[in-house]
Design a protein around this motif. Structure first.
Motif: not given
Length: 68
Positions: A12-31
């Motif tokens: 239930g915690l709101e976080v920003a994650i880095i998906l495997k495909k985005d590891q090089r760019t560091g793009k964050l995904t929120y959820g």
């Protein structure tokens, strides 16, 4: 706050994650955390979680709001 300690993360915690495909760019995904997948109490690159929408990645930030 970084997501390296398992004790800081819960369902239930709101976080920003880095998906495997985005590891090089560091793009964050929120959820919202649905499941904690890392069993170790600490992980240097972030605790791996599954978000409510099914995406899996390592927690980069905790309690964040998406900025446009």
């Amino acid at each position: 706050m970084h997501g390296r300690n398992r004790n800081d993360i819960y369902t239930g915690l709101e976080v920003a994650i880095i998906l495997k495909k985005d590891q090089r760019t560091g793009k964050l995904t929120y959820g919202i955390v649905q499941d904690i997948l890392t069993s170790a109490p600490y992980h240097s690159r972030g605790i791996k979680v599954r978000l409510e929408d099914g995406q899996v990645g390592r927690v980069a930030e905790i309690n964040v709001t998406e900025e446009d």
